[in-house]
Scaffold this motif. Sequence first.
Motif, short mmCIF file in Angstrom:
data_model
loop_
_atom_site.label_atom_id
_atom_site.label_comp_id
_atom_site.label_asym_id
_atom_site.label_seq_id
_atom_site.Cartn_x
_atom_site.Cartn_y
_atom_site.Cartn_z
N THR A 341 0.96 -1.08 0.02
CA THR A 341 -0.14 -0.02 0.04
C THR A 341 0.77 0.99 0.00
O THR A 341 1.92 1.34 0.66
CB THR A 341 -0.77 0.04 1.43
N VAL A 342 0.43 2.01 -0.80
CA VAL A 342 1.44 3.39 -0.77
C VAL A 342 0.23 4.74 -0.61
O VAL A 342 -0.87 4.64 -1.39
CB VAL A 342 1.88 3.51 -2.30
N VAL A 343 0.49 5.50 0.14
CA VAL A 343 -0.24 6.51 0.82
C VAL A 343 0.15 7.81 0.33
O VAL A 343 1.34 7.95 0.90
CB VAL A 343 -0.89 6.29 2.26
N PHE A 344 -0.36 8.88 -0.53
CA PHE A 344 -0.20 9.86 -0.39
C PHE A 344 -0.85 10.84 0.35
O PHE A 344 -2.09 11.08 0.24
CB PHE A 344 -0.07 10.51 -2.12
N ARG A 358 -8.82 6.55 -4.30
CA ARG A 358 -8.04 5.34 -4.96
C ARG A 358 -7.56 5.75 -6.32
O ARG A 358 -8.05 6.35 -6.94
CB ARG A 358 -8.83 4.12 -5.10
N LEU A 359 -6.30 5.59 -6.47
CA LEU A 359 -5.66 6.15 -7.56
C LEU A 359 -4.76 4.89 -8.43
O LEU A 359 -4.58 3.90 -7.95
CB LEU A 359 -4.16 6.80 -7.25
N THR A 360 -5.03 4.96 -9.74
CA THR A 360 -4.45 4.15 -10.64
C THR A 360 -2.79 4.45 -10.61
O THR A 360 -2.47 5.22 -10.03
CB THR A 360 -4.66 4.61 -11.99
N PRO A 361 -2.01 3.32 -11.15
CA PRO A 361 -0.66 3.70 -10.77
C PRO A 361 -0.23 4.81 -11.74
O PRO A 361 0.69 5.52 -11.14
CB PRO A 361 0.03 2.33 -11.70
N SER A 417 5.31 -4.49 -8.00
CA SER A 417 4.78 -4.70 -6.91
C SER A 417 3.27 -4.95 -6.75
O SER A 417 2.82 -5.78 -6.01
CB SER A 417 5.16 -3.77 -5.73
N GLY A 418 2.65 -4.35 -7.73
CA GLY A 418 1.14 -4.37 -7.48
C GLY A 418 0.75 -3.67 -6.33
O GLY A 418 -0.73 -3.99 -6.19
N ALA A 419 1.38 -2.80 -5.71
CA ALA A 419 0.75 -2.15 -4.66
C ALA A 419 -0.40 -1.26 -4.86
O ALA A 419 -0.43 -0.65 -6.29
CB ALA A 419 1.96 -1.21 -4.14
N THR A 420 -1.30 -1.09 -3.97
CA THR A 420 -2.50 0.02 -4.46
C THR A 420 -2.12 1.24 -3.72
O THR A 420 -1.32 1.22 -2.50
CB THR A 420 -3.68 -0.65 -3.64
#
Length: 530
Positions: A341-344, A358-361, A417-420
């Motif tokens: 998971t990546v959070v901005f 939720r963001l696309t890559p 990674s496939g991270a969301t």
Amino acid sequence: MTQFDHETLRSQIAARAGSLSLNDIAPVLVARSLQGEESELTADGAVSVRTGAFTGRSPKDKFIVRDGLTENSVWWDNSGALSPAQFDVLLDDAIGSFGGVAAFRQDLLAGADPRHQYAVTVLTTSAWHALFIRNLLIRPGEMVETGSTAAPVTIVHAPYFKADPARHGSRTDTVIALDMSRNIVIIAGTLYAGEIKKSVFSLFNFHAPRQGVLPMHCSANLGKDGEAALFFGLSGTGKTTLSNDPNRPLIGDDEHGWSEHGVFNLEGGCYAKTIKLSPEAEPEIFAATERFGTVLENVILDDARVPDFDDVSLTENTRAAYPIHVLPAIAKGSVGGTPKTVVFLTADAFGVLPPIARLTPEQAVYHFLSGYTAKVAGTERGITEPQATFSACFGAPFMPLHPTVYGDMLADKLQSSGATAWLINTGWTGGGYGVGKRIDIASTRRLLSAALDGALDDAEMRVDELFGFEVPLTVPGVETRLLTPRLTWADAEAYDRQSTHLAGLFRANFEKFGDGANAAPGPRMALAAE
């Protein structure tokens, strides 16, 4: 990189100094800072210090040596340049300022992964700064394995020495100068301790991409199954607060690397903002401020020497610096696996962005390159109230390379990674700054938990008409109206005007990246406001 004899430089400083204290532990440094009248103790034994005229960083006074290594790689729009000759004159004069005075040497590490590690020696004329950096970097032998190939770094910290613009090429009598080829840093003319830690980060940001490591201005923690989560955000967006979770061991507070092996902390401590700190909202950080040896910067004490975290008469950029091991839940070895998971984090001063999206890559890279937030008062000199700002990679002042270098690396990491990725707004709702109100921390924690534990994976979403990201329609425990910012405004048409204005700012900001950024696998806003 040019091989340089760091021990000769360090010996030159030691020979000039009236005395040199080597790797003093915290109690000794506390005593020395009190003896030198640099500090005072709080009622709980923390070290209270003042940084004088400089209560934040001085980004316009940062310079990099322009040489064969940096000439065609450094993002010169973001940094001043010194010639090698100017740097050497500055270095000689800074060394001279140690003459006859008490000096302190700390030999520390940066980088919890021994494959990507720096052996950092800080030489300073201030005991409390030695304590600060001992708190903030990794102390050899504690928690982290020491690598056999750690790259040497020397930081010459001369806070009372004044640079001469005519002689040294600086802008003012304050200077932060980095020689990337020799890994030497000079800091002069400022007592603000954050310059030391950020100089280490700047060196790392320059060298790490050459090793396939993405350097990141972010916090990181671990979920119940060991999955890592990253929290990007500028000062004041909640990075430290939200990543400190007793149920999620903390990898690190502020600066990390993402390698093929996973995530590792660059530091061994935390540098937390303390404005309006309370034991109810942030118990772990509050407890750390009561610890012996913690350094409190510019925090006002009452008559009983108890910190008043609501008093911002000196600055809103009040800070606490403490070792990471004082926190109740930390990750073993300050490392974690590949992020899931990546959070901005952003503090939207316009009151436009939803509290979560939720963001696309591609959108994730776009928002990474944009780095939008509100610059919190006091974080930099001259900022007296929150202002909308864009800071590439959520840390432009510390990024020596062009932002697209880091953006391309993030795109690759997300793909492999496939991270969301999520965008979380901790700023305003119901109106912009001065009209609306700050989104409450309890709601933000619920939204974050839902994103991290997978509760939103299959949630019904709406697509934002302007920015194109997905916003959940409902989140348990969160007021539904909060998820659609337009509904929180008393004047919906005013919201529309403000959102169009903000979208225009995003567009205008992104133009600076040019064709290179537009051709990269980065995002576009789904609909462009006219």
